[in-house]
Write an enzyme that holds these catalytic residues in place. Structure first.
Site, mmCIF file in Angstrom:
data_model
loop_
_atom_site.group_PDB
_atom_site.id
_atom_site.type_symbol
_atom_site.label_atom_id
_atom_site.label_comp_id
_atom_site.label_asym_id
_atom_site.label_seq_id
_atom_site.Cartn_x
_atom_site.Cartn_y
_atom_site.Cartn_z
ATOM 1 N N HIS A 143 -2.686 -6.175 9.161
ATOM 2 C CA HIS A 143 -1.778 -5.933 10.028
ATOM 3 C C HIS A 143 -2.897 -6.836 11.116
ATOM 4 O O HIS A 143 -4.538 -6.749 10.778
ATOM 5 C CB HIS A 143 -2.325 -4.560 9.998
ATOM 6 C CG HIS A 143 -1.942 -3.637 8.821
ATOM 7 N ND1 HIS A 143 -0.827 -3.581 8.127
ATOM 8 C CD2 HIS A 143 -3.123 -3.011 8.010
ATOM 9 C CE1 HIS A 143 -0.740 -2.961 7.305
ATOM 10 N NE2 HIS A 143 -1.631 -2.510 6.661
ATOM 11 N N GLU A 195 -6.809 1.403 10.555
ATOM 12 C CA GLU A 195 -6.155 2.353 9.143
ATOM 13 C C GLU A 195 -7.182 2.914 8.091
ATOM 14 O O GLU A 195 -8.368 1.491 8.578
ATOM 15 C CB GLU A 195 -4.706 1.975 8.576
ATOM 16 C CG GLU A 195 -5.333 1.164 7.249
ATOM 17 C CD GLU A 195 -4.106 0.335 6.167
ATOM 18 O OE1 GLU A 195 -2.802 1.316 7.351
ATOM 19 O OE2 GLU A 195 -3.916 0.306 5.435
ATOM 20 N N HIS A 231 -6.217 -6.260 2.628
ATOM 21 C CA HIS A 231 -6.219 -4.885 1.416
ATOM 22 C C HIS A 231 -5.103 -4.176 0.873
ATOM 23 O O HIS A 231 -3.445 -5.176 1.204
ATOM 24 C CB HIS A 231 -6.705 -3.951 2.745
ATOM 25 C CG HIS A 231 -5.803 -3.387 3.726
ATOM 26 N ND1 HIS A 231 -5.333 -4.226 4.425
ATOM 27 C CD2 HIS A 231 -4.803 -2.684 3.629
ATOM 28 C CE1 HIS A 231 -4.444 -3.754 5.108
ATOM 29 N NE2 HIS A 231 -3.793 -2.716 4.301
ATOM 30 N N ARG A 289 2.463 -8.927 4.025
ATOM 31 C CA ARG A 289 2.377 -9.308 3.262
ATOM 32 C C ARG A 289 1.835 -10.317 2.721
ATOM 33 O O ARG A 289 2.646 -11.424 2.925
ATOM 34 C CB ARG A 289 3.753 -8.388 2.190
ATOM 35 C CG ARG A 289 3.791 -7.735 1.875
ATOM 36 C CD ARG A 289 5.364 -7.564 0.897
ATOM 37 N NE ARG A 289 5.962 -6.467 1.735
ATOM 38 C CZ ARG A 289 6.895 -5.492 1.820
ATOM 39 N NH1 ARG A 289 7.728 -6.465 2.340
ATOM 40 N NH2 ARG A 289 6.866 -4.747 2.316
HETATM 41 ZN ZN ZN Z 1 -2.380 -0.916 5.556
#
Ligand code: ZN
Length: 325
Positions: free
Chosen positions: A106, A124, A181, A201
């Protein structure tokens, strides 16, 4: 919809939003007791004001309103908090990874703001509610710069590129912007994140969706946003001390996440603009502004700025998230 209200509101409960995913499973039904749609369900958006899954409030003076509407129309209940670029800043999810999620990264706020129409970046973190024996996760990567990263991606050298670590029930992982991740098969986590949906991605295991297409990859953006200075972690062990049932899991500029274990009673002074509470084990209750609410595994609520002191009782474990001081 209620325009006004009498006295303190204290708390809102919401209807979770369930999201089908190719990597999802059925544990949100079998482990958490939610009524979910058919098929593989990967995500429960438990506390969310994000347009892609805006939770509807259940009970109380604001029943039927969405969380984003409560935030927009009654900011006084959030101590007039500014939020993140004006938006409700956090998003709490449960993720059931029966299969592996795509390897992703991200952006931070700056990159997302510039390249994604002013969106927020995404930070996150995961508290592991359950991990199957031998389960692993991908967190971090080993390329030294964008050129090396791209070479390893193009050559498909995933074992060399990606940092894989074993994952156990009770582990915790902070995922900063720029961290490559992926949750892998056999993990169930509670996620606290910035209210953003921007994902680049890197690799999707060459999987094909039911409609025959592959999900889009974003290699150029990934090369841009990976933080090549990060040292990848070796495990997700929680090393912070537990004091009176409270363990601080993460304290960062966007949120603070604690685990609270109640055995008997526990008092918590709600001194933040709002507090997100998710019960992941056991059962009990919370008494807020004179009303007692039963809680069990799978209960989530948002304590508002007028909640005062929350009295927890029972035997249960919770993840509690709020903004930093
Ligand atoms: Zn994520």
């Amino acid at each position: 919809m209620a325009e006004g209200y009498e006295g303190p509101v204290g708390v809102v409960f919401m209807k979770p939003v369930f999201v089908p995913k190719i990597w999802g499973g059925r544990k949100l039904e079998t482990e958490f007791g939610y009524t979910i749609p058919d098929g593989p369900i990967g995500e429960c958006w438990a506390i969310s004001a994000h347009p892609a899954g805006d939770c509807e409030i259940v009970g109380g003076p604001f029943a039927g309103m969405h969380l984003s509407e409560l935030w927009d129309q009654h900011r006084e209940l959030f101590a007039d908090c500014e939020g993140d670029h004006g938006k409700f800043p956090l998003l709490i999810k449960i993720l059931d990874a029966a299969g592996s999620l795509s390897v992703q990264v991200h952006p931070d706020d700056e990159y997302a703001g510039k390249h994604e129409n002013g969106s927020l970046g995404k930070r996150e973190c995961w508290y592991v509610v359950h991990a199957d024996e031998g389960a692993e996760i991908i967190i971090g990567q080993h390329a030294k710069n964008a050129t090396e990263f791209r070479q390893m991606v193009e050559a498909g050298e995933w074992d060399k590129l990606l940092n894989k670590v074993p994952v156990h029930t009770g582990d915790f992982f902070g995922v900063l912007p720029g961290t490559v991740h992926a949750l892998c098969a056999g993990t169930l986590v509670i996620e606290t994140q910035q209210s953003s949906d921007i994902t680049y991605r890197v690799y999707d295991y060459d999987r094909v969706q039911p409609d025959g297409t592959k999900r889009q990859l974003h290699i150029d953006q990934s090369c841009d946003v990976v933080d090549y200075r990060q040292v990848p972690p070796k495990d997700g062990k929680v090393r912070a001390p537990e004091v009176d049932g409270v363990t601080e899991l993460m304290d960062c500029p966007k949120f603070v996440v604690d685990r609270i274990r109640v055995d008997g009673t526990h008092q918590l002074e709600q001194k933040w603009p709002f507090l997100c509470v998710s019960v992941y084990e056991g059962e009990g209750s919370a008494t807020i502004c004179g009303t007692t609410y039963p809680l069990r595994k799978g209960s989530h609520f948002l304590a508002l700025s007028d909640a005062g002191t929350i009295e927890f009782a029972g035997k249960m474990s919770m993840i509690v998230s709020h903004l930093p001081e």
